[in-house]
Write a protein that holds these residues in place. Structure first.
Motif, short mmCIF file in Angstrom:
data_model
loop_
_atom_site.label_atom_id
_atom_site.label_comp_id
_atom_site.label_asym_id
_atom_site.label_seq_id
_atom_site.Cartn_x
_atom_site.Cartn_y
_atom_site.Cartn_z
N GLN A 84 -1.85 50.84 7.57
CA GLN A 84 -1.15 50.46 8.79
C GLN A 84 -0.20 49.29 8.54
O GLN A 84 0.94 49.29 9.02
CB GLN A 84 -2.15 50.12 9.91
CG GLN A 84 -2.89 51.32 10.44
CD GLN A 84 -1.95 52.41 10.94
OE1 GLN A 84 -0.91 52.17 11.55
NE2 GLN A 84 -2.31 53.66 10.68
N ALA A 85 -0.65 48.30 7.79
CA ALA A 85 0.21 47.15 7.46
C ALA A 85 1.39 47.59 6.61
O ALA A 85 2.52 47.12 6.81
CB ALA A 85 -0.61 46.08 6.75
N LEU A 86 1.14 48.49 5.66
CA LEU A 86 2.21 49.00 4.81
C LEU A 86 3.24 49.75 5.64
O LEU A 86 4.45 49.56 5.47
CB LEU A 86 1.61 49.92 3.73
CG LEU A 86 2.59 50.58 2.78
CD1 LEU A 86 3.33 49.54 1.95
CD2 LEU A 86 1.85 51.55 1.87
N ARG A 87 2.77 50.56 6.54
CA ARG A 87 3.67 51.32 7.40
C ARG A 87 4.53 50.38 8.25
O ARG A 87 5.73 50.60 8.43
CB ARG A 87 2.83 52.25 8.28
CG ARG A 87 3.61 53.18 9.14
CD ARG A 87 4.40 54.14 8.28
NE ARG A 87 5.32 54.86 9.12
CZ ARG A 87 5.52 56.15 9.07
NH1 ARG A 87 4.88 56.87 8.20
NH2 ARG A 87 6.38 56.70 9.86
N GLU A 88 3.93 49.31 8.77
CA GLU A 88 4.70 48.33 9.55
C GLU A 88 5.77 47.65 8.69
O GLU A 88 6.89 47.46 9.14
CB GLU A 88 3.75 47.29 10.15
CG GLU A 88 2.89 47.83 11.26
CD GLU A 88 1.82 46.87 11.74
OE1 GLU A 88 1.92 45.66 11.44
OE2 GLU A 88 0.87 47.32 12.41
N ARG A 89 5.42 47.30 7.46
CA ARG A 89 6.41 46.69 6.55
C ARG A 89 7.56 47.65 6.28
O ARG A 89 8.72 47.25 6.26
CB ARG A 89 5.76 46.31 5.22
CG ARG A 89 4.88 45.10 5.27
CD ARG A 89 4.36 44.81 3.85
NE ARG A 89 3.32 43.83 3.83
CZ ARG A 89 3.51 42.52 3.86
NH1 ARG A 89 4.72 42.03 3.93
NH2 ARG A 89 2.48 41.70 3.83
N LEU A 90 7.22 48.92 6.05
CA LEU A 90 8.25 49.91 5.76
C LEU A 90 9.13 50.15 6.97
O LEU A 90 10.36 50.27 6.84
CB LEU A 90 7.60 51.22 5.29
CG LEU A 90 8.56 52.30 4.80
CD1 LEU A 90 9.41 51.80 3.63
CD2 LEU A 90 7.78 53.54 4.38
#
Length: 183
Positions: A84-90
């Protein structure tokens, strides 16, 4: 049907694309202006792949008790949170690229920091999947459950890579030469 080898290959390809973005980051930190259209293409590719790969995994989590136990466990929950954090960064990176391509003012040092944070997070996530998630599926899922999982996953990202090769031959050359930390 996808295979675990295909998934490993897709992960290696993702790591190579991240390496290409890392080269763009280095260029950016040296004061050069990278090709943001190319970065847009790579980010779009990653967004599409993540969507097609993760949705089936989420479906598997909801359908298989053993997978639910993994997700509810400390490691599984960490991977879910990291995703989820990775998706937000992307998504943030994607929005910033859109702004740059529309000639809006985006501080390049902030963009460079966001890009580096995303790259570091994505490489760590790929490593965690390879070291934790894939062994879990091999060791804890029956052959039938593994086949069910593999049927849900995309065949691979070859069509999108072919499009990148055609549209951005320089990118594809860099991609082919990029090392894969997971090979």
């Amino acid at each position: 049907m996808a295979t675990l080898n295909q998934i490993r290959h897709d992960h290696a390809n993702m790591a190579r694309l991240l390496h290409v973005l890392l080269l763009r980051h280095e260029s950016l930190t040296q004061g050069d202006r990278p090709d943001f259209h190319l970065i847009r293409e790579v980010v779009d590719y990653i967004l599409e792949y993540m969507e097609s790969f993760v949705k089936p995994l989420e479906r598997l989590y909801s359908e298989h008790l053993v997978a639910k136990k993994f997700k509810e466990g400390e490691v599984g929950q960490r991977l879910a949170d990291d995703y989820q954090a990775l998706r937000e960064r992307l998504n943030l990176l994607s929005e910033n690229i859109d702004m740059i391509l529309l000639d809006a003012v985006v501080p390049m040092d902030r963009f460079a920091d966001d890009l580096k944070a995303y790259l570091d997070a994505h490489l760590a996530y790929l490593r965690a999947e390879r070291e934790l998630l894939f062994p879990f599926f091999r060791e804890k899922l029956s052959q039938e459950e593994q086949k069910s999982l593999l049927k849900m996953l995309p065949e691979g990202a070859q069509a999108n890579l072919a499009r990148l090769k055609e549209d951005y031959p320089e990118l594809y050359e860099e991609f082919k030469e990029a090392p894969s930390p997971f090979s």
